[in-house]
Design an enzyme around this catalytic site. Structure first.
Site, PDB file in Angstrom:
ATOM      1  N   GLU A 117       0.827  -1.222   0.000  1.00 24.42           N
ATOM      2  CA  GLU A 117       0.000   0.000   0.000  1.00 24.42           C
ATOM      3  C   GLU A 117       0.853   1.261   0.000  1.00 24.42           C
ATOM      4  O   GLU A 117       0.518   2.254   0.651  1.00 24.42           O
ATOM      5  CB  GLU A 117      -0.955   0.030   1.205  1.00 24.42           C
ATOM      6  CG  GLU A 117      -2.043  -1.023   1.175  1.00 24.42           C
ATOM      7  CD  GLU A 117      -3.145  -0.746   0.158  1.00 24.42           C
ATOM      8  OE1 GLU A 117      -3.178   0.365  -0.427  1.00 24.42           O
ATOM      9  OE2 GLU A 117      -3.945  -1.656  -0.091  1.00 24.42           O
TER      10      GLU A 117
HETATM   11  C1  FAD Z   1       2.962  -9.489   0.660  1.00 24.06           C
HETATM   12  C2  FAD Z   1       2.627  -8.491  -0.391  1.00 24.06           C
HETATM   13  C3  FAD Z   1       1.295  -8.283  -0.720  1.00 24.06           C
HETATM   14  C4  FAD Z   1       0.972  -7.406  -1.755  1.00 24.06           C
HETATM   15  N1  FAD Z   1      -0.333  -7.263  -2.123  1.00 24.06           N
HETATM   16  C5  FAD Z   1      -0.634  -6.523  -3.224  1.00 24.06           C
HETATM   17  C6  FAD Z   1      -1.952  -6.466  -3.720  1.00 24.06           C
HETATM   18  O1  FAD Z   1      -2.854  -7.106  -3.179  1.00 24.06           O
HETATM   19  N2  FAD Z   1      -2.214  -5.737  -4.818  1.00 24.06           N
HETATM   20  C7  FAD Z   1      -1.235  -5.029  -5.452  1.00 24.06           C
HETATM   21  O2  FAD Z   1      -1.530  -4.395  -6.441  1.00 24.06           O
HETATM   22  N3  FAD Z   1       0.037  -5.046  -5.000  1.00 24.06           N
HETATM   23  C8  FAD Z   1       0.367  -5.781  -3.915  1.00 24.06           C
HETATM   24  N4  FAD Z   1       1.656  -5.828  -3.449  1.00 24.06           N
HETATM   25  C9  FAD Z   1       2.659  -5.047  -4.137  1.00 24.06           C
HETATM   26  C10 FAD Z   1       3.154  -3.863  -3.313  1.00 24.06           C
HETATM   27  O3  FAD Z   1       2.171  -2.880  -3.240  1.00 24.06           O
HETATM   28  C11 FAD Z   1       4.458  -3.362  -3.959  1.00 24.06           C
HETATM   29  O4  FAD Z   1       5.437  -4.347  -3.699  1.00 24.06           O
HETATM   30  C12 FAD Z   1       4.882  -2.029  -3.447  1.00 24.06           C
HETATM   31  O5  FAD Z   1       4.013  -1.018  -3.862  1.00 24.06           O
HETATM   32  C13 FAD Z   1       6.296  -1.670  -3.901  1.00 24.06           C
HETATM   33  O6  FAD Z   1       6.490  -1.873  -5.265  1.00 24.06           O
HETATM   34  P1  FAD Z   1       7.727  -2.706  -5.784  1.00 24.06           P
HETATM   35  O7  FAD Z   1       7.711  -4.007  -5.062  1.00 24.06           O
HETATM   36  O8  FAD Z   1       7.690  -2.748  -7.239  1.00 24.06           O
HETATM   37  O9  FAD Z   1       8.984  -1.923  -5.279  1.00 24.06           O
HETATM   38  P2  FAD Z   1       9.631  -0.673  -5.981  1.00 24.06           P
HETATM   39  O10 FAD Z   1       8.608   0.277  -6.411  1.00 24.06           O
HETATM   40  O11 FAD Z   1      10.601  -1.151  -6.988  1.00 24.06           O
HETATM   41  O12 FAD Z   1      10.415  -0.039  -4.774  1.00 24.06           O
HETATM   42  C14 FAD Z   1      11.715  -0.456  -4.351  1.00 24.06           C
HETATM   43  C15 FAD Z   1      12.281   0.585  -3.412  1.00 24.06           C
HETATM   44  O13 FAD Z   1      12.454   1.799  -4.109  1.00 24.06           O
HETATM   45  C16 FAD Z   1      11.803   2.875  -3.471  1.00 24.06           C
HETATM   46  N5  FAD Z   1      11.300   3.781  -4.488  1.00 24.06           N
HETATM   47  C17 FAD Z   1      10.532   3.473  -5.544  1.00 24.06           C
HETATM   48  N6  FAD Z   1      10.251   4.565  -6.239  1.00 24.06           N
HETATM   49  C18 FAD Z   1      10.837   5.590  -5.619  1.00 24.06           C
HETATM   50  C19 FAD Z   1      10.907   6.988  -5.858  1.00 24.06           C
HETATM   51  N7  FAD Z   1      10.281   7.545  -6.877  1.00 24.06           N
HETATM   52  N8  FAD Z   1      11.590   7.744  -4.983  1.00 24.06           N
HETATM   53  C20 FAD Z   1      12.202   7.206  -3.921  1.00 24.06           C
HETATM   54  N9  FAD Z   1      12.167   5.898  -3.658  1.00 24.06           N
HETATM   55  C21 FAD Z   1      11.484   5.088  -4.482  1.00 24.06           C
HETATM   56  C22 FAD Z   1      10.734   2.248  -2.653  1.00 24.06           C
HETATM   57  O14 FAD Z   1      10.368   3.030  -1.541  1.00 24.06           O
HETATM   58  C23 FAD Z   1      11.361   0.909  -2.242  1.00 24.06           C
HETATM   59  O15 FAD Z   1      12.130   1.109  -1.093  1.00 24.06           O
HETATM   60  C24 FAD Z   1       1.990  -6.687  -2.422  1.00 24.06           C
HETATM   61  C25 FAD Z   1       3.324  -6.886  -2.054  1.00 24.06           C
HETATM   62  C26 FAD Z   1       3.642  -7.800  -1.073  1.00 24.06           C
HETATM   63  C27 FAD Z   1       5.095  -8.015  -0.753  1.00 24.06           C
END
Ligand code: FAD
Lengths: 264, 600
Positions: free
Chosen positions: B439
């Site tokens: 989230e």
């Molecule tokens: C157990 C679990 C349940 C989930 N359930 C759902 C679900 O039901 N539905 C759904 O749609 N998603 C779901 N997710 C996905 C989750 O919302 C995402 O993993 C999350 O939003 C982060 O995206 P990402 O994993 O691609 O990480 P990334 O976006 O790649 O982020 C990696 C790191 O980079 C940082 N970062 C990214 N962009 C920036 C920026 N512009 N500036 C500074 N820092 C940045 C982030 O803070 C993080 O520390 C789930 C994830 C997990 C692990």
């Protein structure tokens, strides 16, 4: 059919019970009160019978104002209405007094069936249903773990738990049954049920309306006199035997069990 | 194993003594409710939590979902929970009567969800994820969509999900590529891939209803081109349910929160995945964000709930574990004391209580504002919505980040046993780790708070927040015992204002990267101050209650509140000094640091 459930409000099984300073009762303020757990089986059974055979379900409860919480829970589970025996005169009734009050409330309802829990988990006496059956001149079946309605709709075959097995008895209605664990799986109150419960009637019934006199119930009538409440004795510390040969230790334990604990 | 996972006494303190839940029944929308109903709701939640969810807490972790032939097998409890929550009316409890709900206040249901999540976080996710998805349809969907999907979801028969994330689009939803191709049949054909979608495939329900973000073919680039769809696993067709070309390609094996699967979805591989547009085209992200406040606050709630369970497990252990003696009596012939007598253990317990009850207080405050914003209109509604806007990232992130430290302190209280599977702490610790990630990560929340919420509408939301905190300070000043804490909070808020002014000054100079570089630290500082505010507010209530000479158990409870408030002001609030020093420096160290310098 008309089914009455007798309900008692008891402290939660997890509540820590503290005695009042004068040892004449327990401290009630910080106790969580619940429906006597065995009474849940009675409520559930009443609801299932009604769902299958139609009719009306009434919960009857004696006690102070707080007991309406347990009554509401029964209403939220689905019971139709309640009668609350509420009068200072009822306080401190023993089992006979309680049964008299319940009988007075139940008699005008002319139920086909009265369901109770097998016992209340506070006093554990299991007396009230038996006395109630006697007062109403009904047969009673205790510790019922299974119940089948007879084809005539006016009797039931009940399995009751007895030591070493089960006893199967047939009983004609009207009757008093006490319900045991295993009879059914009590349902949880549902949110629509909770909302409806608020609008269901809980009729207060005082001493005067019950047709009883002050000598029938309460402390005045009580054959049981409570002199004092005592806390459970602290468990004495155990004795540990170690660093000796096992046969020697066993001998000592047997000797102590025989001479000190006097249990063998 | 420890039996207590949440305190009903504390829930009732917050609901009734702090936030006066009964006052909500003044509004026509909630007028059918009463204290008696709220109590029955909480009692039922507690029973369900104790009797159904809690007994499977560890088992669901040890036997996680399995992916077999494209299907996901979950613990049998899931089916039971969904049925109980459906039949019990808990999934749709907050919905309007005409939609099959009971118009329960969000405040009360937040407490209900807290009980569930503390009992077994994984199990709690299934019903309440369904609630969120169903509310999206209710809020923005057509009558037909509502009638087709919402009743089944409220009944617990169909699972709801939120399907946003894609491999290349996690934090950056702008980069979504899942595409919806228009047809002339009243539906779209969806093609694409989603990952990490919670509960999007499992055998605990008859169907899954995905609330899915996708880009309509030819839509503008960026967030303005994203639309919201209902994309079910099975679609109703001619009175039957037929497969909707939505394949689960696998599940991920995760650190914690293992009782609930996160799935990878392949949509439209056979060109037959139908999506049904919710609301207007290109408004998808806007719709999602309208629901997001509540979803994010609920993540904070999940974090608090886990920390609560860990706190009670460690509290029980600390009372039972004899180890060592008081520093003042080293006599080895004397029995060892229970570890709760050691000051350091009490510190760790107080830390946990401070995090759990402080965070929960902030979350309930927000939950009440959600209710008020719902039933009020005009300026009053605006006010509560703005307060929610600014405090949502805080109510999400403080509990999530501090929850991990709190559980870790709980684990530490158990020493070596805390590290072992025989005790629940190691699982709580793994479970808690999800919350700063989903989230919206903490990093994203920090930028949301500083880059958007603090500056929006000329800082109006920030002003309103200062006003609310100011009211508490005034009240506390009137109580002799609390006046010093009122003063400390006033000073902390001044410092926060100074830091905010300094940072927005940088933004005004156009140095946006520098402005946001330490947004996460700003969020941390903001969070500590907000929780201090909630502790002061709790102390006011406790102090007044103590003045009425309550019975012993109550007096102990209120004393505990006052001690924990003192703990927070003494141990946690001073941490803002270091953060403020860093934030006021603004030398742009992390901006200047280069990728190459990480080479070694
Ligand atoms: C157990 C679990 C349940 C989930 N359930 C759902 C679900 O039901 N539905 C759904 O749609 N998603 C779901 N997710 C996905 C989750 O919302 C995402 O993993 C999350 O939003 C982060 O995206 P990402 O994993 O691609 O990480 P990334 O976006 O790649 O982020 C990696 C790191 O980079 C940082 N970062 C990214 N962009 C920036 C920026 N512009 N500036 C500074 N820092 C940045 C982030 O803070 C993080 O520390 C789930 C994830 C997990 C692990």
């Amino acid at each position: 059919m008309k089914i009455v459930v007798c309900l008692k409000q008891t402290p939660d099984t997890e509540a820590t019970i503290k005695l009042t300073a004068d040892k004449q009762g327990i401290e009630e303020q910080n106790i969580k009160w619940v429906m006597n757990p065995y009474d849940e089986y009675a409520v559930e059974q009443a609801l299932r019978l009604k769902e299958k055979h139609g009719g009306e379900t009434v919960v009857v409860c004696m006690g102070p104002d707080r007991v309406t919480e347990a009554m509401r829970t029964a209403l939220a589970m689905g019971m139709d209405k309640g009668v609350h025996l509420k009068d200072d005169a009822f306080a401190h009734s023993d089992a006979t007094g309680t049964a008299k009050a319940l009988a007075a409330a139940i008699k005008p309802l002319s139920p086909d069936l009265i369901l109770c829990g097998r016992q209340a988990i506070d006093w554990d006496m299991a007396q009230v249903p038996a006395i109630l059956a006697e007062l109403l001149d009904m047969p009673q079946v205790t510790v019922v773990a299974k119940m089948e309605m007879g084809a005539d709709g006016k009797s039931a075959v009940c399995n009751r738990r007895i030591e070493g097995g089960e006893e199967v008895v047939e009983v004609k209605f009207p009757a008093v049954l006490t319900c045991d664990k295993g009879l059914n799986e009590p349902r949880y109150a549902s949110l629509p049920g909770i909302m409806k419960a608020k609008k269901k009637e809980i009729k207060p019934l005082g001493l005067a309306e019950s047709g009883l006199s002050a000598n029938d119930v309460g402390k005045a009538s009580s054959k049981v006199q409570i002199l004092e409440y005592l806390p459970l004795p602290e468990r004495p510390p155990g004795k540990v035997f170690k660093e000796q040969e096992t046969p020697d230790m066993v001998k000592q334990v047997v000797k102590l069990l025989r001479e000190e604990a006097k249990i063998i | 194993m420890a039996e207590k996972f949440v305190s009903m006494r504390n829930l009732k303190f917050l609901l009734y003594e702090m936030f006066e839940a009964e006052s909500l029944t003044r509004y026509p929308y909630f007028q059918e409710h009463s204290r008696e109903i709220f109590d029955l709701v909480l009692d039922t939640g507690m029973r369900l939590g104790k009797e159904l969810l809690f007994p499977c807490f560890s088992e669901m972790d040890k036997k996680p979902p399995e992916f077999v032939n494209g299907e996901v097998k979950v613990h049998p409890l899931v089916k039971v929970i969904m049925r109980e929550c459906g039949e019990g009316g808990w999934i749709g409890a907050q919905a309007a009567y005409e939609h099959g709900g009971q118009q329960m206040p969000n405040l009360i249901m937040s407490a209900f969800r807290c009980i569930f999540s503390a009992a077994n976080y994984s199990a709690a996710v299934y019903p309440f994820l369904t609630t969120g998805a169903a509310f999206l349809i209710l809020s923005f969907g057509s009558k037909e969509l509502i009638e087709t999907y919402v009743p089944k979801m409220f009944a617990g028969e169909w699972q709801g999900t939120m399907a946003l994330t894609e491999p290349q689009a996690g934090s950056s939803l702008t980069d979504l590529t899942t595409t919806a191709y228009p047809t002339d049949q009243g539906y779209y054909k969806i093609k694409g891939q989603k990952i990490f979608i919670s509960a999007a495939e499992h055998d605990g329900g008859a169907n899954v209803v995905n609330l899915l973000l996708a880009r309509i073919q030819g839509a503008p680039a960026g967030v303005k081109g994203i639309s919201l769809f209902v994309a079910p696993k099975l679609r109703p067709e001619g009175g039957k349910l037929v497969p909707n070309d939505l394949q689960c390609a696998g599940i991920y094996h995760k650190l914690g929160y293992r009782g609930s699967p996160i799935t990878q979805l392949a949509l439209g591989e056979n060109n037959d995945c139908r999506g049904f547009l919710v609301g207007q085209p290109h408004q998808g992200l806007k719709y999602m964000f309208q629901m997001m406040n509540e979803a994010r606050i609920d993540v904070g709630l999940g974090a608090v709930a886990i920390a609560s369970a860990a706190y009670y497990a460690s509290l029980q252990y600390a009372q039972e574990r004899p180890q060592g003696r008081k520093v003042t009596s080293k006599d080895p012939t004397q029995p060892q004391v229970p570890i709760i007598e050691h000051a350091d253990i009490k510190r760790m317990l107080l830390f946990q209580r401070a995090v759990v009850e402080g965070s929960l207080s902030l979350i309930f405050q927000c939950a009440k504002w959600v209710d008020l914003a719902h039933v009020l209109s005009g300026d009053e509604k605006d006010r509560y919505e703005l307060l929610l806007d600014i405090l949502t990232p805080v109510a999400k992130s403080y509990p999530s980040e501090m929850g991990i430290l709190s559980v870790s302190a709980g684990l530490q209280c158990l020493g070596g046993y805390g590290y072992c599977e025989e005790f629940p702490l190691e699982q709580h610790w793994r479970d808690a780790r999800i919350h700063p990630i989903h989230e919206g990560t903490t990093g994203i929340q920090g930028m949301d708070l500083l880059g958007r919420k603090v500056v929006m509408k000329d800082g109006r939301a920030f002003m309103l927040y200062l006003e609310e905190a100011g009211k508490t300070i005034q009240e506390a000043k009137g109580l002799r015992e609390l006046a010093p804490f009122a003063q400390a909070l006033a000073e902390a808020l001044d410092k926060l204002k100074r830091v905010t002014g300094h940072l927005t000054g940088i933004a005004l100079k156009g140095e946006i990267e520098l402005f946001l570089a330490d947004a996460t630290l700003y969020l941390e500082m903001f969070g500590i101050v907000a929780i201090a505010w909630q502790w002061l507010a709790q102390a006011v209530v406790a102090q007044k209650a103590l003045a009425k000479n309550p019975a012993e158990a109550d007096a102990n409870f209120y004393q505990g509140k006052l001690f924990t408030c003192r703990y927070f002001f003494g141990y946690e609030l001073p941490k803002i000094e270091g953060l403020a020093a860093r934030l006021l420096t603004g030398d742009g160290l992390t901006v200047a640091m280069k990728q190459e310098f990480f080479q070694d």
